[in-house]
Motif scaffolding. Structure first.
Motif: not given
Length: 506
Positions: A367-378
């Protein structure tokens, strides 16, 4: 010629740190200086001794931990401007029969040897100009300091910088073996210090960067026997500074941060390389995906503006590429107005406003898409995984962590990269802890040992902590106390072969 303690005291003992105060005052840990400043003080001399062991080293943990980082920051009254800059020093801690042997060795690069003979710095480096104007033209660092990473490959221990080729050492004696070329063909001037080893094939992937009006990256793939399988040059959409990258067996992924590089002041000999870097979040990040198959097109993706020092790993999941990393909304600890990494070399601990957060890119190649998501904070840095899972799916990673606003961390954590759940141990506010090398027992990602070099701010000396990777929060199983401090050590590797001869030193 080695740096002896007498030579070091003579050349460094009265040198000013900042404008008026001396390194001798810093070594006495006066209130005026933060104890973290010891991370930017040279280790004078080369050592070989049995270290004091507190606790019990597990019998099944036998081998050698190698570390690399800048170990020499001063010559002839002239001091490096940034804690990331300095001549490379290999440290080796041999573990056998419950004992620990410590050794260190300055890598004898051509730069080191010429400056050692002259008794002063002769060449510009990444963050610091040479003392004379003409020595800084055209400005780009011409010689390697070999002080960032170290790997075991081709039967030798390699020491890498971000300029030219790495240098080889004998892994047993630490004897210098000279330059070790990654590719026999023309290689990029700026060969990056980080490499990726495939858990499936054992192949190594390196990248290099060519600055200029038409910037490009070079991807070099080598077999476990050192044969070059692929060497590609790929045009890049903009000039940039990068430090690390991602690799799977089918793709190389390069993240171009939102950094502007303006080289003209550097070429004129007026600014250092890092002084020519500027954070511009309006640029956003560009993620460049380079297929291993040259018949496939190179793809470009937009991503939020982040600065990444280091990646955990990347792997292929059907039509998706999963890439885990640690990044900052702004690299104010590194560049900009009074960054912490520069201030600490002047005996100051400044505030930063951006922490290292663990993120995941999900890149869909259909689909030629990129998404970003957080894994954990700190506030995280120095991510690692099981050494045999490069390019393969990994569930767990390890990293250091610290309080917000401080690049110098005090704890070690295990992170479930699927859920973000952490198991961590904090050594306390008076300890700096460095990258933890994971020594696995089998293929389990959370079974083995974590080995981390640390600085005790109360004693001014360093130690190696050994933790159980399955129970990080339980704290150290053993501490190996050094007789001195260790400057900031960036990266390391483990050899489970063990030292070849019994320890016969005291």
């Amino acid at each position: 010629m080695a740096i002896t303690r007498r030579h070091c005291i003579k050349s460094l003992g009265l040198m000013a740190l900042g404008s008026t105060s001396s390194l001798s005052l810093l070594a006495r840990q006066t209130i005026e200086y933060p104890w973290q400043a010891l991370l930017g003080v040279s280790l004078c001399g080369e050592y070989d001794y049995l270290a004091e062991v507190e606790g019990d080293i597990p019998d099944r943990l036998a081998g050698t931990l190698y570390r690399n980082g800048p170990g020499l920051f001063e010559r002839g009254g002239y001091r490096k401007q940034h804690i990331l800059d300095g001549d490379g020093m290999i440290q080796a801690i041999d573990l056998m029969d419950g004992k620990a042997r410590y050794r260190n060795h300055f890598v004898r690069t051509p730069k080191y040897l010429r400056e050692q003979a002259a008794g002063r710095f002769l060449f510009p480096t990444w963050t610091t100009l040479a003392p004379g104007l003409w020595e800084n033209i055209p400005g780009s660092p011409p010689l390697s300091q070999a002080g960032i990473t170290t790997y075991l490959m081709d039967g030798v221990l390699t020491a890498h910088d971000e300029v030219n080729q790495p240098f080889a050492l004998d892994p047993l004696s630490l004897k210098d073996l000279g330059e070790h070329r990654i590719s026999p063909t023309t290689a990029p001037t700026n060969l990056k210090a980080h490499a990726k080893r495939s858990g499936a094939t054992g192949n190594w992937t390196f990248i290099g960067w060519n600055h200029g009006p038409a910037p490009s990256a070079e991807v070099i793939v080598r077999s476990p026997k050192g044969q070059v399988i692929d060497h590609r040059k790929v045009s890049m959409p903009r000039d940039c500074y990068i430090h690390d990258f991602f690799a799977t067996d089918q793709f190389t992924i390069i993240c171009l941060h939102a950094i502007e590089f303006s080289p003209l002041p550097m070429l004129a000999g007026l600014y250092s390389f890092t002084d020519c870097l500027k954070w511009n979040p309006a640029l956003g990040n560009q993620v460049v995906v380079i297929p291993r198959d040259p018949a496939m097109p190179v793809r470009h993706f937009r991503a939020p503006a982040r600065f990444m020092w280091h990646s955990f790993n990347a792997w292929e999941k059907g039509s998706e590429l999963i890439a885990d990393f640690i990044a900052y909304d702004s690299p104010d600890h590194f560049i900009g107005k009074d960054p912490q990494m520069r201030a600490i070399m002047q005996g100051r601990l400044t505030q930063t406003f951006n922490s290292g957060i663990a993120y995941r890119y999900i890149i869909n190649m259909q689909q030629l898409t990129l998404s970003e998501e957080p894994i954990t904070d700190g506030n995280l840095e120095f991510p690692i995984i099981h050494p045999e899972l490069g390019g393969l799916r990994s569930q767990f990673g390890y990293a250091t962590f610290g309080s917000p606003g401080n690049f110098f961390h005090s704890g070690v954590t295990r992170i479930n990269l699927s859920t973000g759940v952490q198991d961590q141990y904090d050594f306390g506010q008076q300890v700096h802890v460095g990258e933890a090398i994971f020594v696995p027992e089998g293929m389990a990602e959370n079974r083995g040992f974590l080995l981390s070099m640390a600085l005790n701010g109360q004693t001014g000396k360093s130690f190696l902590a050994i933790l159980d990777a399955a129970h990080v929060s339980a704290g150290p199983m053993a501490l190996i106390h050094l007789r001195h401090h260790s400057p900031l050590s960036f990266h390391g590797t483990w050899s489970g072969k063990g030292y070849a001869e019994p320890f016969n030193i005291s």
